[in-house]
Design a protein around this motif. Sequence first.
Motif, short mmCIF file in Angstrom:
data_model
loop_
_atom_site.label_atom_id
_atom_site.label_comp_id
_atom_site.label_asym_id
_atom_site.label_seq_id
_atom_site.Cartn_x
_atom_site.Cartn_y
_atom_site.Cartn_z
N ARG A 41 -6.42 -2.93 8.38
CA ARG A 41 -6.19 -2.37 7.05
C ARG A 41 -5.25 -3.27 6.24
O ARG A 41 -4.55 -4.12 6.79
CB ARG A 41 -5.56 -0.98 7.16
CG ARG A 41 -6.52 0.20 7.12
CD ARG A 41 -7.78 0.05 7.89
NE ARG A 41 -8.62 1.26 7.81
CZ ARG A 41 -9.70 1.44 8.52
NH1 ARG A 41 -10.11 0.53 9.37
NH2 ARG A 41 -10.41 2.55 8.38
N LEU A 42 -5.25 -3.05 4.93
CA LEU A 42 -4.31 -3.76 4.07
C LEU A 42 -2.89 -3.58 4.59
O LEU A 42 -2.50 -2.46 4.96
CB LEU A 42 -4.37 -3.24 2.64
CG LEU A 42 -5.45 -3.78 1.71
CD1 LEU A 42 -5.61 -2.88 0.49
CD2 LEU A 42 -5.09 -5.20 1.27
N PRO A 43 -2.08 -4.64 4.63
CA PRO A 43 -0.68 -4.47 4.99
C PRO A 43 0.00 -3.51 4.01
O PRO A 43 -0.34 -3.47 2.82
CB PRO A 43 -0.11 -5.88 4.87
CG PRO A 43 -1.30 -6.79 5.04
CD PRO A 43 -2.44 -6.06 4.42
N GLN A 44 0.96 -2.77 4.51
CA GLN A 44 1.65 -1.81 3.65
C GLN A 44 2.33 -2.50 2.47
O GLN A 44 2.44 -1.92 1.39
CB GLN A 44 2.66 -1.00 4.47
CG GLN A 44 1.99 -0.06 5.46
CD GLN A 44 2.97 0.82 6.22
OE1 GLN A 44 4.15 0.89 5.87
NE2 GLN A 44 2.49 1.48 7.26
N VAL A 45 2.76 -3.74 2.65
CA VAL A 45 3.42 -4.44 1.55
C VAL A 45 2.47 -4.64 0.37
O VAL A 45 2.90 -4.71 -0.79
CB VAL A 45 3.98 -5.80 2.03
CG1 VAL A 45 2.83 -6.77 2.38
CG2 VAL A 45 4.89 -6.42 0.97
#
Length: 245
Positions: free
Chosen positions: A174-178
């Motif tokens: 998934r997309l990194p949280q940043v």
Amino acid sequence: MSSLIEQMQHHVSVRDFEPTPLSTTVKQQLIAAAQSGSSSNFVQAFSIIEVTDPVIRDEIATISQSAAYVKQTGTFYVFVADLYRQATLLEKAGQSLAGIQNMEALLVATVDTAIAAEDMAVAAESLDLGICYIGGIRNDIARVAELLGLPAYTVPLFGLTVGVPKTRNQVKPRLPQVNQVAQNQYDIHKATDLTQYDQQVRDYYANRGTKQQQTDWSTKNTAFFSEVRRPAVASFLKKQGFTLN
């Protein structure tokens, strides 16, 4: 970490099912889970249609271009954003339908429907079942509505296959949280700095067990949104009575 969160982080879409039907008890549990989700102002603006007729299911499988896993799965549901009940109430009360014909009302119904489906998906995976959302039913949304006998102020948003997995793919990164989470204000720089994530996705597609590809997240999204998809959906919504104002 809770077992539920761990389960959710191992979610994958399943496209290869055993031909094992789900029991009535399991289906009742899944429906109960779907009905238990949050709903804006408790309007509960969704309906769920289980498609058991093989003729209807075959045609929907063809429309959605997902025949292999719509035809062979434990069961197949279509989730419908549904304001027909509310329209009937307003008509009986002699009230205007403007309150359900607008874009906000349609969004409320869409969100209610998505919440219900995701609750069903999480419940199914807790039972070690697999699921796959079938947005391809919108390839011919008018025909799907006709097949299901849908009245005005309803929209078939997507299908959901639920069954016993024969095989499962690896979990996609998934997309990194940043890139996806900010505080107080949208961070346009962090949201669009995708170099590291593209490399991670490139490695995933190159090394996964089946259907390897040479691509990354940015490339796939650029291709996906470079064309207008399913333009007939807008005219269908207006035909169903939504003004989209």
